[in-house]
Motif scaffolding. Structure first.
Motif, PDB file in Angstrom:
ATOM      1  N   ALA A 242       3.840 -12.491   0.667  1.00  0.00           N
ATOM      2  CA  ALA A 242       5.200 -12.603   1.194  1.00  0.00           C
ATOM      3  C   ALA A 242       5.273 -12.280   2.682  1.00  0.00           C
ATOM      4  O   ALA A 242       6.340 -12.380   3.274  1.00  0.00           O
ATOM      5  CB  ALA A 242       6.135 -11.680   0.413  1.00  0.00           C
ATOM      6  N   GLY A 243       4.152 -11.880   3.257  1.00  0.00           N
ATOM      7  CA  GLY A 243       4.142 -11.533   4.672  1.00  0.00           C
ATOM      8  C   GLY A 243       4.592 -10.119   4.961  1.00  0.00           C
ATOM      9  O   GLY A 243       4.918  -9.791   6.117  1.00  0.00           O
ATOM     10  N   VAL A 244       4.614  -9.270   3.938  1.00  0.00           N
ATOM     11  CA  VAL A 244       5.027  -7.875   4.106  1.00  0.00           C
ATOM     12  C   VAL A 244       3.833  -7.052   4.587  1.00  0.00           C
ATOM     13  O   VAL A 244       2.726  -7.171   4.042  1.00  0.00           O
ATOM     14  CB  VAL A 244       5.577  -7.308   2.785  1.00  0.00           C
ATOM     15  N   ASP A 245       4.055  -6.236   5.593  1.00  0.00           N
ATOM     16  CA  ASP A 245       3.006  -5.352   6.115  1.00  0.00           C
ATOM     17  C   ASP A 245       2.579  -4.387   5.015  1.00  0.00           C
ATOM     18  O   ASP A 245       3.391  -3.584   4.536  1.00  0.00           O
ATOM     19  CB  ASP A 245       3.544  -4.605   7.327  1.00  0.00           C
ATOM     20  N   THR A 246       1.324  -4.475   4.601  1.00  0.00           N
ATOM     21  CA  THR A 246       0.845  -3.734   3.437  1.00  0.00           C
ATOM     22  C   THR A 246      -0.427  -2.965   3.773  1.00  0.00           C
ATOM     23  O   THR A 246      -1.374  -3.533   4.310  1.00  0.00           O
ATOM     24  CB  THR A 246       0.552  -4.696   2.267  1.00  0.00           C
ATOM     25  N   THR A 247      -0.428  -1.677   3.440  1.00  0.00           N
ATOM     26  CA  THR A 247      -1.629  -0.859   3.578  1.00  0.00           C
ATOM     27  C   THR A 247      -2.009  -0.326   2.202  1.00  0.00           C
ATOM     28  O   THR A 247      -1.214   0.376   1.568  1.00  0.00           O
ATOM     29  CB  THR A 247      -1.401   0.323   4.533  1.00  0.00           C
ATOM     30  N   LEU A 248      -3.188  -0.683   1.732  1.00  0.00           N
ATOM     31  CA  LEU A 248      -3.689  -0.200   0.443  1.00  0.00           C
ATOM     32  C   LEU A 248      -4.810   0.787   0.695  1.00  0.00           C
ATOM     33  O   LEU A 248      -5.841   0.438   1.270  1.00  0.00           O
ATOM     34  CB  LEU A 248      -4.186  -1.366  -0.417  1.00  0.00           C
ATOM     35  N   VAL A 249      -4.576   2.031   0.292  1.00  0.00           N
ATOM     36  CA  VAL A 249      -5.590   3.081   0.404  1.00  0.00           C
ATOM     37  C   VAL A 249      -6.148   3.332  -0.988  1.00  0.00           C
ATOM     38  O   VAL A 249      -5.451   3.834  -1.875  1.00  0.00           O
ATOM     39  CB  VAL A 249      -4.994   4.381   0.987  1.00  0.00           C
ATOM     40  N   THR A 250      -7.393   2.965  -1.190  1.00  0.00           N
ATOM     41  CA  THR A 250      -8.053   3.125  -2.482  1.00  0.00           C
ATOM     42  C   THR A 250      -8.777   4.468  -2.519  1.00  0.00           C
ATOM     43  O   THR A 250      -9.506   4.812  -1.591  1.00  0.00           O
ATOM     44  CB  THR A 250      -9.061   1.987  -2.709  1.00  0.00           C
ATOM     45  N   VAL A 251      -8.562   5.225  -3.593  1.00  0.00           N
ATOM     46  CA  VAL A 251      -9.219   6.523  -3.771  1.00  0.00           C
ATOM     47  C   VAL A 251     -10.286   6.347  -4.848  1.00  0.00           C
ATOM     48  O   VAL A 251      -9.985   6.369  -6.047  1.00  0.00           O
ATOM     49  CB  VAL A 251      -8.216   7.615  -4.173  1.00  0.00           C
ATOM     50  N   PRO A 252     -11.535   6.144  -4.467  1.00  0.00           N
ATOM     51  CA  PRO A 252     -12.583   5.846  -5.448  1.00  0.00           C
ATOM     52  C   PRO A 252     -12.745   6.970  -6.475  1.00  0.00           C
ATOM     53  O   PRO A 252     -12.856   8.145  -6.118  1.00  0.00           O
ATOM     54  CB  PRO A 252     -13.841   5.694  -4.592  1.00  0.00           C
ATOM     55  N   GLY A 253     -12.762   6.597  -7.744  1.00  0.00           N
ATOM     56  CA  GLY A 253     -13.009   7.551  -8.814  1.00  0.00           C
ATOM     57  C   GLY A 253     -11.868   8.476  -9.154  1.00  0.00           C
ATOM     58  O   GLY A 253     -11.987   9.292 -10.072  1.00  0.00           O
ATOM     59  N   ALA A 254     -10.741   8.365  -8.459  1.00  0.00           N
ATOM     60  CA  ALA A 254      -9.620   9.283  -8.702  1.00  0.00           C
ATOM     61  C   ALA A 254      -8.761   8.792  -9.846  1.00  0.00           C
ATOM     62  O   ALA A 254      -8.537   7.593 -10.013  1.00  0.00           O
ATOM     63  CB  ALA A 254      -8.782   9.435  -7.443  1.00  0.00           C
ATOM     64  N   GLY A 255      -8.281   9.742 -10.655  1.00  0.00           N
ATOM     65  CA  GLY A 255      -7.364   9.413 -11.725  1.00  0.00           C
ATOM     66  C   GLY A 255      -5.926   9.444 -11.244  1.00  0.00           C
ATOM     67  O   GLY A 255      -5.646   9.302 -10.046  1.00  0.00           O
ATOM     68  N   HIS A 256      -5.010   9.653 -12.174  1.00  0.00           N
ATOM     69  CA  HIS A 256      -3.594   9.698 -11.825  1.00  0.00           C
ATOM     70  C   HIS A 256      -3.282  11.000 -11.098  1.00  0.00           C
ATOM     71  O   HIS A 256      -3.783  12.062 -11.461  1.00  0.00           O
ATOM     72  CB  HIS A 256      -2.754   9.583 -13.096  1.00  0.00           C
ATOM     73  N   THR A 257      -2.505  10.904 -10.058  1.00  0.00           N
ATOM     74  CA  THR A 257      -2.053  12.048  -9.264  1.00  0.00           C
ATOM     75  C   THR A 257      -3.214  12.814  -8.637  1.00  0.00           C
ATOM     76  O   THR A 257      -3.442  13.992  -8.928  1.00  0.00           O
ATOM     77  CB  THR A 257      -1.190  13.010 -10.110  1.00  0.00           C
ATOM     78  N   PRO A 258      -3.985  12.180  -7.772  1.00  0.00           N
ATOM     79  CA  PRO A 258      -4.973  12.949  -7.007  1.00  0.00           C
ATOM     80  C   PRO A 258      -4.265  13.929  -6.079  1.00  0.00           C
ATOM     81  O   PRO A 258      -3.105  13.716  -5.701  1.00  0.00           O
ATOM     82  CB  PRO A 258      -5.725  11.863  -6.213  1.00  0.00           C
ATOM     83  N   GLY A 259      -4.938  15.009  -5.748  1.00  0.00           N
ATOM     84  CA  GLY A 259      -4.314  16.019  -4.906  1.00  0.00           C
ATOM     85  C   GLY A 259      -3.974  15.481  -3.535  1.00  0.00           C
ATOM     86  O   GLY A 259      -4.637  14.591  -3.005  1.00  0.00           O
TER      87      GLY A 259
END
Length: 268
Positions: A242-259
């Motif tokens: 859609a042309g929306v400015d998007t930043t995806l930060v991937t946390v390798p190996g992290a489950g739900h709610t990383p610190g």
């Protein structure tokens, strides 16, 4: 030679000044004397203390719905404003959770960085009465976030907020609420300028994101079993199309709610 002396309360009209001139190697070039009038002879006023930590005002009522008072905690940064603002929504699966936990930690960090922050409570499933569904709880949360945004904008001058620079965000259910209120089919009247999505998702509604929508920051762990990482990928893909400015930060190996202190690519 005018001589400016802050805070000098003596009444002498003249002052002898020793001038020492040095070059960059600290070798003395010479000395001389001159006389001058002290222009500000009165004692300098004591400046007001400058706040170094945010001011927190808790338990502010921002709306009442069906007998339930909706509350927020306001974090005002040091300075005079107007400040950019962030409205934060806590997690808890729409059945539990409260403001002041992880969103409280986020609020303290953001306000120390110069943002006015509003950490809100909202109606949970149990507040909607017997037989209420999870879908109804999600809708109630989205509506309550809209009410919080209306409240902040209406009182922007009181809070020292720039009403044109308000972002929303949250963790888990709070992130889902922020996403739906901003990008979903039923959007809040106040349009946020950005969304902070911490391990949330849109669960099939990603196609509602359209051109001109505000930017989104997505942070998600690859081992999340509560909100799968595929939710982050689906949102990022739709937003970028859609042309929306998007930043995806991937946390390798992290489950739900990383610190919040998790280090990813050298940043927390």
């Amino acid at each position: 030679l005018p001589v400016y002396v802050l805070g000098d309360s003596a009444g002498e009209p003249k002052e002898t000044v020793l001038m020492r001139l040095s070059n960059i190697r600290n070798g003395v070039i010479g000395t001389t004397t001159a006389t001058g009038t002290i222009l500000n002879d009165d004692t300098a006023p004591t400046p007001p203390p400058v706040a170094t930590t945010p001011t927190i005002t808790r338990n502010i009522s921002y709306a009442e719905v069906g007998g339930t008072r909706l509350m927020l905690d306001a974090y005002r940064p040091a300075g005079t404003g107007p400040f950019p603002a962030v409205v934060l929504v806590h997690g808890g699966g729409f059945t539990s959770g409260s403001r002041g936990g992880m969103t409280g930690d986020m609020a303290r960090a953001l306000s120390a960085a110069g943002y006015a922050v509003f950490d809100i409570s909202y109606r949970l499933q149990r507040d909607l009465g017997p037989g209420a569904t999870l879908e109804q709880a999600m809708a109630a949360a989205r509506q309550d976030l809209g009410r919080a945004l209306d409240h902040v904008v209406a009182r922007a001058a009181t809070y020292g907020v720039n009403p044109a620079r308000i972002a929303v965000g949250g963790t888990s259910a709070g992130a889902i609420t922020s996403l739906l209120a901003t990008y979903g089919p039923e959007r809040s009247a106040v349009r946020p300028r950005a969304v902070i999505n911490l391990w949330g998702g849109m669960f099939g509604l990603e196609a509602a994101v359209r051109q001109g929508d505000p930017p989104v920051l997505i942070v998600h762990g690859t081992a999340d079993r509560t909100v799968p990482y595929s939710q982050a990928e689906a949102l990022a893909s739709s937003a970028r199309r859609a042309g929306v400015d998007t930043t995806l930060v991937t946390v390798p190996g992290a489950g739900h709610t990383p610190g919040l202190g998790t280090v990813v690519a050298g940043r927390t």
